[in-house]
Design an enzyme around this catalytic site. Structure first.
Site, PDB file in Angstrom:
ATOM      1  N   GLY A  12       0.870  -1.104  -0.113  1.00  0.00           N
ATOM      2  CA  GLY A  12      -0.210  -0.098   0.086  1.00  0.00           C
ATOM      3  C   GLY A  12       0.893   1.236  -0.103  1.00  0.00           C
ATOM      4  N   ASP A  13       0.216   2.209  -0.316  1.00  0.00           N
ATOM      5  CA  ASP A  13       0.859   3.727   0.005  1.00  0.00           C
ATOM      6  C   ASP A  13       1.923   3.962  -1.361  1.00  0.00           C
ATOM      7  OD1 ASP A  13      -0.429   4.322   2.121  1.00  0.00           O
ATOM      8  OD2 ASP A  13       0.971   3.187   3.382  1.00  0.00           O
ATOM      9  N   LYS A  16      -0.665   5.079  -5.895  1.00  0.00           N
ATOM     10  CA  LYS A  16      -1.923   4.834  -6.768  1.00  0.00           C
ATOM     11  C   LYS A  16      -2.681   5.984  -7.179  1.00  0.00           C
ATOM     12  CE  LYS A  16      -3.271   1.920  -3.945  1.00  0.00           C
ATOM     13  NZ  LYS A  16      -2.224   1.645  -3.051  1.00  0.00           N
ATOM     14  N   GLY A  40      -5.789   6.173   1.702  1.00  0.00           N
ATOM     15  CA  GLY A  40      -5.524   7.475   1.793  1.00  0.00           C
ATOM     16  C   GLY A  40      -4.739   8.025   0.444  1.00  0.00           C
ATOM     17  N   HIS A  41      -5.237   8.768  -0.227  1.00  0.00           N
ATOM     18  CA  HIS A  41      -4.619   9.097  -1.704  1.00  0.00           C
ATOM     19  C   HIS A  41      -4.313  10.630  -1.600  1.00  0.00           C
ATOM     20  CE1 HIS A  41      -6.334   5.786  -4.090  1.00  0.00           C
ATOM     21  NE2 HIS A  41      -5.459   5.027  -3.480  1.00  0.00           N
ATOM     22  N   GLN A 223      -5.096  -0.004  -0.944  1.00  0.00           N
ATOM     23  CA  GLN A 223      -3.898  -0.852  -0.261  1.00  0.00           C
ATOM     24  C   GLN A 223      -3.054  -1.496  -1.340  1.00  0.00           C
ATOM     25  OE1 GLN A 223      -7.609  -1.660   0.984  1.00  0.00           O
ATOM     26  NE2 GLN A 223      -7.038   0.099   1.994  1.00  0.00           N
ATOM     27  N   THR A 299      -3.868   8.238   6.235  1.00  0.00           N
ATOM     28  CA  THR A 299      -4.910   8.023   6.983  1.00  0.00           C
ATOM     29  C   THR A 299      -4.928   8.283   8.463  1.00  0.00           C
ATOM     30  OG1 THR A 299      -5.683   6.540   5.334  1.00  0.00           O
ATOM     31  CG2 THR A 299      -6.842   6.332   7.629  1.00  0.00           C
ATOM     32  N   ARG A 302       0.765   7.807  11.046  1.00  0.00           N
ATOM     33  CA  ARG A 302       1.754   6.843  11.621  1.00  0.00           C
ATOM     34  C   ARG A 302       2.977   6.519  10.668  1.00  0.00           C
ATOM     35  NH1 ARG A 302      -1.203   1.041  12.255  1.00  0.00           N
ATOM     36  NH2 ARG A 302      -2.171   1.651  10.389  1.00  0.00           N
TER      37      ARG A 302
HETATM   38  P1  IMP Z   1      -7.484  -2.191   8.190  1.00  0.00           P
HETATM   39  O1  IMP Z   1      -7.454  -2.326   6.622  1.00  0.00           O
HETATM   40  O2  IMP Z   1      -7.632  -1.132   8.837  1.00  0.00           O
HETATM   41  O3  IMP Z   1      -8.190  -3.395   8.915  1.00  0.00           O
HETATM   42  O4  IMP Z   1      -5.973  -2.545   8.475  1.00  0.00           O
HETATM   43  C1  IMP Z   1      -5.182  -3.906   8.206  1.00  0.00           C
HETATM   44  C2  IMP Z   1      -3.662  -3.680   7.855  1.00  0.00           C
HETATM   45  O5  IMP Z   1      -3.816  -2.741   6.540  1.00  0.00           O
HETATM   46  C3  IMP Z   1      -2.795  -2.708   8.835  1.00  0.00           C
HETATM   47  O6  IMP Z   1      -1.566  -3.147   8.826  1.00  0.00           O
HETATM   48  C4  IMP Z   1      -2.874  -1.423   8.218  1.00  0.00           C
HETATM   49  O7  IMP Z   1      -1.778  -0.533   8.370  1.00  0.00           O
HETATM   50  C5  IMP Z   1      -2.889  -1.984   6.510  1.00  0.00           C
HETATM   51  N1  IMP Z   1      -3.594  -0.889   5.614  1.00  0.00           N
HETATM   52  C6  IMP Z   1      -4.772  -0.625   5.679  1.00  0.00           C
HETATM   53  N2  IMP Z   1      -4.938   0.232   4.620  1.00  0.00           N
HETATM   54  C7  IMP Z   1      -3.900   0.718   4.294  1.00  0.00           C
HETATM   55  C8  IMP Z   1      -3.378   1.500   3.135  1.00  0.00           C
HETATM   56  O8  IMP Z   1      -4.111   2.111   2.633  1.00  0.00           O
HETATM   57  N3  IMP Z   1      -2.084   1.611   3.147  1.00  0.00           N
HETATM   58  C9  IMP Z   1      -1.247   1.048   3.787  1.00  0.00           C
HETATM   59  N4  IMP Z   1      -1.485   0.307   4.825  1.00  0.00           N
HETATM   60  C10 IMP Z   1      -2.916   0.007   4.741  1.00  0.00           C
END
Ligand code: IMP
Length: 436
Positions: A12-13, A16, A40-41, A223, A299, A302
């Protein structure tokens, strides 16, 4: 080339949003097919910064359809905040469409996400705490509330009651929380329905129409591949399928509607949340990447974990998504790092070596990366607009990655701005006209 899927090829990140934004210029429809406001874009347009969590990037173009597909989980509060924010900045939201079949994130999903992470303690996944997992769990349990339910208050109340009833025990710590009151919640969500109603429709049909007219449709993933619930580093994953195959299910098209699949990868790697990350650099170099790349979550804010590009994982992503093109983003962040490392295989604790991405979690969790070093460069590359503008070492690095992964590089990011990209021969036909 009417159907192009854009997916994250790492954790992710990867950037995109920017790629989708560039492709959106020539498209009729941009549709998101999974995830929710855990994504988050960030898009930089004329020095203005836009951050989206739910709304597909295409919204910035008047006259295009920006679609939230059936595979997305929608928090209507967040969606309405984003819509209000755009309107305040004078951007029309008329092009937004929301699938009537998409599932909703309810207040209890947010609480259950928090509660589950707290119970897991040291074993927590590090979720974004946006209620994503519990919402998808309800969808699978057939206790989900869908966008269409917002339009009938009687049905809405019944469904909320049925969904909350089995959760009574887990929700006990919030028993007195007024937002969990059945009447309050029904009223609140019915209000959201009222406001969203003009945007709610049968979105699959819109996509079919555009495809039948040979118009460009962008399927925007959220993601990344390694966070996929089936193919990622389970259980440290999200609760949906960010891989390209999910574009069909989450948008309502068949595999033959997809012509191109672009995987977006940073020139290095990052990960937020817990879970294995064999090429992680838990040192000064990792910190340098974090600062240079602004690696803090859109988002949750962190700090992201940083490391070398992981070619084992990237090759796996290429295969599982059927990538036809690779976009390498943030190449400029590597400027001045010499040599540059790349993970080319994983090493197990007893001298074992793995060329392929291991399916078994015990191997993956204990694997370290075998790092190969290649020469870096020191020149500022943020003004480069063609491959010829890049130093030889940067071009060699791109060739090295592309050859290892077996996918041509179609586009390269050399800075956050919309114009800070290089289109290669393989990607040229998608270059936005305005940028040429
Ligand atoms: P959840 O999608 O909030 O349930 O998180 C599950 C895992 O996916 C965690 O490790 C999050 O940090 C990661 N995660 C969820 N969405 C993103 C994203 O858009 N970018 C990076 N990591 C993500």
């Amino acid at each position: 080339m009417p159907g192009v899927v854009v997916v994250g090829a790492q954790w992710g990140d990867e950037g995109k949003g920017k790629v989708t934004d560039l492709l959106a210029e020539g498209a009729d429809v941009v549709i998101r097919f999974q995830g929710g406001n855990n994504a988050g874009h960030t898009i930089v347009r004329d020095d203005e910064v836009f951050k989206f969590h739910l709304i597909p990037s295409g919204i910035l173009y008047p006259g295009k359809l920006s679609v939230i597909g059936n595979g997305v989980v929608v928090d209507p509060r967040v969606l309405l905040e984003e819509l209000d924010g755009l309107r305040r900045r004078g951007i029309s939201t008329r092009g937004l469409r929301i699938s009537a079949n998409a599932h909703l994130i309810m207040p209890y999903h947010l609480l259950l996400d928090q509660g589950s992470e707290a119970r897991l303690g040291k074993l927590q996944i590090g979720t974004t705490r946006r209620g994503i997992g519990p919402a998808y769990a309800d969808k699978a349990a057939r206790l989900g509330i869908r966008v269409q339910d917002l339009l009938d208050e009687k049905i809405l109340r019944k469904k909320i009651y049925a969904a909350m009833e089995p959760k009574r025990q887990l929700l006990r710590p919030w028993a007195k929380d007024p937002q969990l009151d059945l009447h309050t919640m029904t009223e609140e969500y019915a209000q959201y329905g009222h406001r969203l109603e003009p945007h709610i429709t049968d979105t699959a049909r819109l996509v079919w129409d555009a495809l039948d007219r040979e118009r460009l449709v962008i399927f925007e993933g959220a993601q990344g591949t390694l966070l996929d619930i089936d193919h990622g580093t389970y259980p440290f994953v999200t609760s949906s399928n960010p891989v390209a195959g999910a574009a069909c299910v989450g948008a309502g098209v068949g595999p033959r509607d997809i012509d191109e699949v672009w995987g977006i990868a940073k020139a290095y790697s990052t990960r937020v949340g817990s879970g294995p990350f064999p090429s992680e650099l838990d040192d000064e170099l990792g910190e340098r990447m974090r600062v240079a790349g602004g690696e803090f979550g859109t988002t949750t804010g962190r700090p992201r974990r940083c490391g070398w590009i992981d070619l084992v994982a990237l090759k796996y992503a290429a295969r599982i998504n059927g990538l036809t093109g690779l976009v390498v983003t943030k190449l400029d962040v590597l400027t001045g790092i010499d040599p540059i490392g790349a993970a080319v295989r994983y090493l197990g604790p007893e001298g074992a070596s793995f060329d392929e991405f291991p399916y078994h979690q015990s191997i993956l969790h204990r694997a370290t990366a075998d790092i190969e070093e290649v020469p870096g460069w020191h020149e500022n590359i943020t003004q480069a607009r063609s491959l010829d503008d890049l130093p030889q070492a940067a071009r060699d690095y791109l060739d090295y990655v592309s050859e290892f992964v077996g996918v041509p590089v179609v586009c390269i990011g050399v800075g956050p701005g919309r114009d800070q990209v290089i289109w290669t021969e393989a990607g040229k036909r998608f270059e936005p006209v305005a940028a040429t």
